[in-house]
Design an enzyme around this catalytic site. Structure first.
Site, short mmCIF file in Angstrom:
data_model
loop_
_atom_site.label_atom_id
_atom_site.label_comp_id
_atom_site.label_asym_id
_atom_site.label_seq_id
_atom_site.Cartn_x
_atom_site.Cartn_y
_atom_site.Cartn_z
N SER A 45 -70.23 17.42 14.60
CA SER A 45 -69.80 18.53 15.47
C SER A 45 -69.08 18.06 16.72
CB SER A 45 -71.01 19.39 15.85
OG SER A 45 -71.89 18.69 16.70
N LYS A 106 -74.02 18.75 22.65
CA LYS A 106 -72.73 19.43 22.75
C LYS A 106 -72.10 19.13 24.11
CE LYS A 106 -73.53 21.68 18.85
NZ LYS A 106 -72.80 21.39 17.60
#
Length: 254
Positions: A45, A106
């Site tokens: 990701s 993230k």
């Protein structure tokens, strides 16, 4: 008499050994709770910044401490001690709000009070389009994209308002992730996104990740300790020298 002395000496030795083990455990737990902790990157990701198989050193002290800072057990207190808000563009590990037993990593895109929206694949923060510069193409592995086959995607350098420049990947400008509603980050929360924009479950998906409370933040990713592809089973150790990504050793995370 001699036997009694020997038994006492033996008992003292075992006691010293147990105390040494206890001190080591206290030091290790203290370091992992207050200073640093290694994390494994299980998905793509954040490709191309972080790859599947990277082992990343995360510092705990940057944003203060919460119950999620402790590696073994979760003390019963709320909020943060010595807390501070991560800067935009920093890569952060946090406990997933809907299931705190899972750690996510993230990039911080929105801070408390910011608005965030993606329209036709373009990122907008506080009503302003975030500029990006074309940077060729990137071939994603099946592990990065989850597509089962390598795919070629567009690569850009994104220029965030706070001055952080980093690479992102774009496979498409269609779908919900590229045409979102307008998000307003609540007080005490963060809006997080992956650099692999079309293959990242992040704050754009409110039911899956959503806004991340500051008390769920664990730390900041700082250094890639080492990286390995793991394309073969671990017992086939003769492949290991060829699977290690030697060029990623001790790379600074940006």
């Amino acid at each position: 008499m001699a036997n009694k002395q020997q038994q006492q000496a033996k008992g003292d030795s075992i006691g010293d050994w147990l105390m040494t083990i206890l001190y080591v455990v206290i030091i290790v737990v203290g370091i992992r709770s207050l200073l640093v902790e290694p994390f494994y990157i299980p998905s793509g990701s954040l490709t191309p910044t972080l790859l599947t198989g990277d082992f990343v050193l995360v510092t705990k002290y940057n944003y203060g401490y919460s119950r999620w800072s402790f590696p073994f057990g979760r003390p019963a207190f709320s909020g943060r001690i010595f807390g501070s808000v991560p800067k935009q563009g920093q890569i952060v590990v946090f406990a997933l709000p809907r299931d705190p037993s899972i750690d996510y990593i993230k990039r911080v895109i929105g801070r408390p009070g910011d608005t965030v929206q993606v329209t036709d694949g373009e990122l907008y923060i506080n009503g302003h389009e975030v500029p990006r510069s074309p940077d060729g193409t990137y071939v994603e592995t099946p592990e990065d994209s989850g597509e089962g086959v390598p795919i070629t995607v567009r690569q850009y350098i994104e220029h965030l308002p706070d001055g952080v420049n980093h690479r992102i990947l774009k496979a498409t400008d269609q779908g919900f992730a590229n045409n979102t509603p307008l998000y307003t980050v609540p007080p005490g929360h963060l809006f997080m996104m992956g650099d692999n924009r079309d293959f990242s479950e992040d704050s754009r998906f409110l039911n899956a990740v959503g806004y991340v409370p500051m008390q769920d933040v664990i730390g900041r990713a700082r250094v890639i300790l080492f990286s390995v592809r793991l394309e073969h089973p671990l017992w086939e150790i003769w492949y290991l020298p060829f699977e290690i990504r030697w060029d990623r050793f001790l790379t600074i995370v940006r």
